[in-house]
Motif scaffolding. Sequence first.
Motif, PDB file in Angstrom:
ATOM      1  N   PRO A 107       1.394  -1.399   0.103  1.00  0.00           N
ATOM      2  CA  PRO A 107       0.283  -0.232   0.109  1.00  0.00           C
ATOM      3  C   PRO A 107       0.955   1.183  -0.214  1.00  0.00           C
ATOM      4  CG  PRO A 107      -0.578  -1.781   1.422  1.00  0.00           C
ATOM      5  CD  PRO A 107       0.566  -1.854   1.509  1.00  0.00           C
ATOM      6  N   MET A 108       0.241   2.187  -0.906  1.00  0.00           N
ATOM      7  CA  MET A 108       0.671   3.324  -0.513  1.00  0.00           C
ATOM      8  C   MET A 108       1.271   4.388   0.509  1.00  0.00           C
ATOM      9  SD  MET A 108       0.020   5.384  -4.193  1.00  0.00           S
ATOM     10  CE  MET A 108      -1.839   4.760  -3.755  1.00  0.00           C
ATOM     11  N   GLY A 109       0.398   4.103   1.834  1.00  0.00           N
ATOM     12  CA  GLY A 109       0.282   4.140   2.993  1.00  0.00           C
ATOM     13  C   GLY A 109      -0.503   3.807   3.635  1.00  0.00           C
ATOM     14  N   TYR A 110      -1.381   4.237   4.660  1.00  0.00           N
ATOM     15  CA  TYR A 110      -2.144   4.100   5.234  1.00  0.00           C
ATOM     16  C   TYR A 110      -2.615   5.044   6.277  1.00  0.00           C
ATOM     17  CZ  TYR A 110       0.050  -0.650   5.453  1.00  0.00           C
ATOM     18  OH  TYR A 110       1.074  -1.541   5.165  1.00  0.00           O
ATOM     19  N   MET A 111      -4.525   5.599   7.120  1.00  0.00           N
ATOM     20  CA  MET A 111      -4.451   6.210   7.830  1.00  0.00           C
ATOM     21  C   MET A 111      -4.763   5.952   8.942  1.00  0.00           C
ATOM     22  SD  MET A 111      -5.717   9.176   6.094  1.00  0.00           S
ATOM     23  CE  MET A 111      -6.383   9.472   7.040  1.00  0.00           C
ATOM     24  N   VAL A 112      -4.486   6.757   9.979  1.00  0.00           N
ATOM     25  CA  VAL A 112      -4.302   6.331  11.464  1.00  0.00           C
ATOM     26  C   VAL A 112      -5.352   7.018  11.680  1.00  0.00           C
ATOM     27  CG1 VAL A 112      -3.463   5.661  13.325  1.00  0.00           C
ATOM     28  CG2 VAL A 112      -2.864   4.845  10.866  1.00  0.00           C
ATOM     29  N   GLU A 113      -6.314   7.071  12.678  1.00  0.00           N
ATOM     30  CA  GLU A 113      -6.951   7.689  13.585  1.00  0.00           C
ATOM     31  C   GLU A 113      -5.686   8.987  14.491  1.00  0.00           C
ATOM     32  OE1 GLU A 113     -10.811   7.298  15.172  1.00  0.00           O
ATOM     33  OE2 GLU A 113     -11.153   5.921  13.429  1.00  0.00           O
ATOM     34  N   ASP A 114      -6.156   9.973  15.252  1.00  0.00           N
ATOM     35  CA  ASP A 114      -4.698  10.309  15.781  1.00  0.00           C
ATOM     36  C   ASP A 114      -5.230   9.780  17.042  1.00  0.00           C
ATOM     37  OD1 ASP A 114      -3.739  13.520  16.902  1.00  0.00           O
ATOM     38  OD2 ASP A 114      -5.708  12.948  17.814  1.00  0.00           O
ATOM     39  N   ARG A 115      -6.339   9.131  17.407  1.00  0.00           N
ATOM     40  CA  ARG A 115      -7.150   8.797  19.331  1.00  0.00           C
ATOM     41  C   ARG A 115      -5.443   7.933  19.309  1.00  0.00           C
ATOM     42  NH1 ARG A 115     -12.796   6.352  18.982  1.00  0.00           N
ATOM     43  NH2 ARG A 115     -12.990   5.776  16.942  1.00  0.00           N
ATOM     44  N   TYR A 116      -5.695   6.878  18.049  1.00  0.00           N
ATOM     45  CA  TYR A 116      -4.992   5.936  17.920  1.00  0.00           C
ATOM     46  C   TYR A 116      -3.065   6.259  18.204  1.00  0.00           C
ATOM     47  CZ  TYR A 116      -9.654   3.504  17.394  1.00  0.00           C
ATOM     48  OH  TYR A 116     -10.909   3.430  17.430  1.00  0.00           O
ATOM     49  N   LEU A 117      -3.001   6.846  17.653  1.00  0.00           N
ATOM     50  CA  LEU A 117      -1.415   7.081  16.841  1.00  0.00           C
ATOM     51  C   LEU A 117      -1.165   7.730  18.108  1.00  0.00           C
ATOM     52  CD1 LEU A 117       0.664   6.942  15.042  1.00  0.00           C
ATOM     53  CD2 LEU A 117      -0.152   9.342  14.309  1.00  0.00           C
ATOM     54  N   ARG A 118      -1.799   9.073  18.666  1.00  0.00           N
ATOM     55  CA  ARG A 118      -1.151   9.529  19.766  1.00  0.00           C
ATOM     56  C   ARG A 118      -1.146   8.833  21.254  1.00  0.00           C
ATOM     57  NH1 ARG A 118      -0.967  15.025  20.756  1.00  0.00           N
ATOM     58  NH2 ARG A 118      -2.642  15.182  18.015  1.00  0.00           N
ATOM     59  N   ARG A 119      -2.424   7.159  21.029  1.00  0.00           N
ATOM     60  CA  ARG A 119      -2.613   7.075  22.500  1.00  0.00           C
ATOM     61  C   ARG A 119      -1.323   5.685  22.331  1.00  0.00           C
ATOM     62  NH1 ARG A 119      -7.324   3.872  22.410  1.00  0.00           N
ATOM     63  NH2 ARG A 119      -8.119   6.372  23.091  1.00  0.00           N
ATOM     64  N   ALA A 120      -0.742   4.964  21.152  1.00  0.00           N
ATOM     65  CA  ALA A 120       0.207   4.364  20.428  1.00  0.00           C
ATOM     66  C   ALA A 120       1.773   4.772  21.319  1.00  0.00           C
ATOM     67  CB  ALA A 120       0.202   3.935  19.701  1.00  0.00           C
ATOM     68  N   LEU A 121       1.543   5.817  20.841  1.00  0.00           N
ATOM     69  CA  LEU A 121       3.507   6.449  21.203  1.00  0.00           C
ATOM     70  C   LEU A 121       2.937   6.384  22.904  1.00  0.00           C
ATOM     71  CD1 LEU A 121       3.118   9.181  18.092  1.00  0.00           C
ATOM     72  CD2 LEU A 121       4.550   7.914  18.365  1.00  0.00           C
ATOM     73  N   LEU A 122       2.550   7.055  23.153  1.00  0.00           N
ATOM     74  CA  LEU A 122       2.594   6.895  24.586  1.00  0.00           C
ATOM     75  C   LEU A 122       2.504   6.092  25.698  1.00  0.00           C
ATOM     76  CD1 LEU A 122      -0.357   9.839  25.718  1.00  0.00           C
ATOM     77  CD2 LEU A 122       1.878  10.741  26.151  1.00  0.00           C
ATOM     78  N   GLU A 123       1.860   4.846  25.196  1.00  0.00           N
ATOM     79  CA  GLU A 123       1.938   3.367  25.382  1.00  0.00           C
ATOM     80  C   GLU A 123       3.579   3.135  24.824  1.00  0.00           C
ATOM     81  OE1 GLU A 123      -1.293   1.301  23.631  1.00  0.00           O
ATOM     82  OE2 GLU A 123      -2.448   1.779  25.169  1.00  0.00           O
TER      83      GLU A 123
END
Length: 408
Positions: A107-123
């Motif tokens: 795939p050229m890329g992926y769409m990821v919602e802000d709420r999931y990405l922000r939480r994943a970075l914190l975890e």
Amino acid sequence: MEQRTDILIVGGGLNGPALALALAGNGHSVTIADALPEPVRADAGFDGRGYALALGSQRLLAAIGVWARVADNAQPMLEIKVTDGHAGEGPSPFFLHFDHAEIEEGPMGYMVEDRYLRRALLEAMDAAPGITQLNGVSVVAQEVDATGVTVTLSDGATRRAALLVGCDGRKSGTAARAGIKRTGWDYGQTALVCAIAHELPHHGIAHQFFMPPGPLAILPLPGNRSSIVWSERTEAAARINALPEAEYLEILRPRFGDFLGEIRLEGARFTYPLNLTIANAFVAERLALVGDAAHGMHPIAGQGLNAGLRDVGALAEVLTLARRRGEDIGSIPVLERYQQWRRFDTATLALATDVFNRLFSNDNPILRAGRDLGMGLMGKLPGLRRGFVREAAGLTGDLPKLMQGRPI
């Protein structure tokens, strides 16, 4: 007692945590400070915001231990369709169509919602050794000397580091305190952002529809949902955003079209002004700027976060290699390598987004005929089209190792 760290990062949004993880994973001690309390950052609910992550950005997130935490909530982008026209009249017969099948990598890329990405970075930061998080505090002063930088926090504490990194946005206090000025201009446009639920599946296709007031991006989210980034003249955007939901949708529908069936709003609506702003320098003694603190551009190509993650990969690589050679990571000779790597690429991308916005956000019949002809010709040249697909996937240029899926 003054506490010391190798690198102190100001800003805990997206680029700051990504940089902290990339650096800590390569042996640096990192402190990251953010003005918001950690529970507020971790508990963000669905608000419609999403990010188009190029394949290169996905590789970096995988390398720093974040991708596995968001993969189940990511939507692959398999095709991109680019058209222009007027609201309610449908698109021009000339269009561009980019398909991930034209490259081998996926795939050229992926769409990821802000709420999931922000939480994943914190975890991921919580689980990573070598990262100290300071939540609910801001940096109010910074002082550089020959051997390091001392920052004063809003709670009165001080911290000492070899290098200070500003990941604190377009109005970066880190840059301002260092005397770094900015160049740029306002577009007179405002982006309206929301999420839409629709009746029919999107099949992983992203759409960019150029209209005289500004572009409308329809970006696929998991399920029958899409993220909307809709640019309008600033005065019109303010009026539209103030409307009740039903009237807001009445204005959106002729622009959105009926190709996905009935639509309805999901989550919150919000706006942000569109401008171009680039720091006159990305580095100073004991200081580096990353992401929007270094460069903020029009979202027309969805490259804002991707450009920031390229900064992350480049700075992490420069600092790690310098440390292995026994160099002072906060020295100007080391930091100049990062600036030289990223400044030309950033300036080129900013110029491209600026030109595209000016070319397409108007109703000049001569320009419109020219751009339609150009899109028609490009669509018939496989080599050129493949190059654009690779560019959209973040696979071109001098890529940091982490964006190639390789360790530093």
